[in-house]
Enzyme design. Structure first.
Site, mmCIF file in Angstrom:
data_model
loop_
_atom_site.group_PDB
_atom_site.id
_atom_site.type_symbol
_atom_site.label_atom_id
_atom_site.label_comp_id
_atom_site.label_asym_id
_atom_site.label_seq_id
_atom_site.Cartn_x
_atom_site.Cartn_y
_atom_site.Cartn_z
ATOM 1 N N HIS A 230 -4.190 13.532 3.524
ATOM 2 C CA HIS A 230 -3.267 14.225 2.638
ATOM 3 C C HIS A 230 -4.038 14.879 1.488
ATOM 4 O O HIS A 230 -5.234 14.612 1.298
ATOM 5 C CB HIS A 230 -2.200 13.258 2.092
ATOM 6 C CG HIS A 230 -2.721 12.183 1.199
ATOM 7 N ND1 HIS A 230 -2.836 10.865 1.580
ATOM 8 C CD2 HIS A 230 -3.168 12.236 -0.085
ATOM 9 C CE1 HIS A 230 -3.324 10.161 0.575
ATOM 10 N NE2 HIS A 230 -3.539 10.958 -0.449
HETATM 11 P P1 TYD Z 1 -1.040 6.589 1.114
HETATM 12 O O1 TYD Z 1 -1.291 7.159 -0.244
HETATM 13 O O2 TYD Z 1 -0.654 7.531 2.208
HETATM 14 O O3 TYD Z 1 -2.311 5.739 1.573
HETATM 15 P P2 TYD Z 1 -3.790 6.246 2.017
HETATM 16 O O4 TYD Z 1 -3.998 7.624 1.465
HETATM 17 O O5 TYD Z 1 -4.710 5.242 1.426
HETATM 18 O O6 TYD Z 1 -3.836 6.209 3.509
HETATM 19 O O7 TYD Z 1 0.063 5.456 0.958
HETATM 20 C C1 TYD Z 1 0.434 4.608 2.012
HETATM 21 C C2 TYD Z 1 1.838 4.093 1.761
HETATM 22 O O8 TYD Z 1 1.908 3.319 0.560
HETATM 23 C C3 TYD Z 1 2.864 5.209 1.601
HETATM 24 O O9 TYD Z 1 4.020 4.827 2.343
HETATM 25 C C4 TYD Z 1 3.203 5.228 0.156
HETATM 26 C C5 TYD Z 1 2.862 3.843 -0.334
HETATM 27 N N1 TYD Z 1 2.304 3.856 -1.698
HETATM 28 C C6 TYD Z 1 3.067 3.420 -2.773
HETATM 29 O O10 TYD Z 1 4.244 3.035 -2.615
HETATM 30 N N2 TYD Z 1 2.509 3.413 -4.019
HETATM 31 C C7 TYD Z 1 1.235 3.826 -4.237
HETATM 32 O O11 TYD Z 1 0.751 3.801 -5.404
HETATM 33 C C8 TYD Z 1 0.464 4.304 -3.114
HETATM 34 C C9 TYD Z 1 -0.958 4.774 -3.292
HETATM 35 C C10 TYD Z 1 1.033 4.290 -1.877
#
Ligand code: TYD
Length: 142
Positions: free
Chosen positions: A58
């Site tokens: 992302h």
């Molecule tokens: P994501 O940011 O997509 O993780 P990564 O980039 O590390 O793969 O987040 C994964 C999931 O966690 C997504 O469903 C949103 C949730 N999330 C929160 O609820 N709060 C947060 O601060 C973060 C970073 C993620």
């Protein structure tokens, strides 16, 4: 760990550290000093036992973050829509500062890897761009 980042809106941040050998290292990040934004949130990722795990995939519209690998290692792949760079994250004292509109993918985690992320804002799904084609369109119109 690379010395220079060529991707737009990304740079290296060095943390201040004290080597108190053999009694440990003390590593410090401070707002307005090593952290160039107000810190609203931090989160960490551990237990990366799946060798095939891929995280990220992302970009953010506004959020600023510093990504640190405070234990172990992983590969951070950055893409500003024109330039791509693979960064081996294996230095706990050096973070990668990401401003807006940088596509990031994290992979090849060592099983002892711990990733610490310091962020400029609270979690908001509306700030995420999770589709790569949408990301390319977004940066063209930005
Ligand atoms: P994501 O940011 O997509 O993780 P990564 O980039 O590390 O793969 O987040 C994964 C999931 O966690 C997504 O469903 C949103 C949730 N999330 C929160 O609820 N709060 C947060 O601060 C973060 C970073 C993620």
């Amino acid at each position: 760990m690379v010395k220079k980042i060529k991707v737009k809106n990304a740079s290296i941040i060095k943390l201040q550290f004290f080597n108190d050998f053999p009694d440990g290292n003390l590593v410090i990040g401070e707002e307005k000093k090593s952290v160039p934004f107000p810190i609203k949130r931090f989160y960490f990722i551990n237990s990366l036992f799946n060798k095939k795990a891929i995280r990220g995939l992302h970009a953010h519209k506004k959020l600023q973050q510093i990504i640190l690998c405070i234990n172990g290692s992983f590969e951070l792949h950055l893409d500003d829509g024109q330039t791509k760079q693979k960064i081996l994250m294996n230095d706990p004292y050096t973070g990668v500062y990401l401003r807006a509109a940088v596509w990031r993918v994290m992979k090849k985690f060592s099983s002892d890897c711990v990733i610490l992320v310091v962020a400029s804002d609270y979690y908001r799904e509306s700030d995420y761009i999770r589709d790569y084609q949408h990301f390319l369109k977004y940066i063209k119109n930005d």
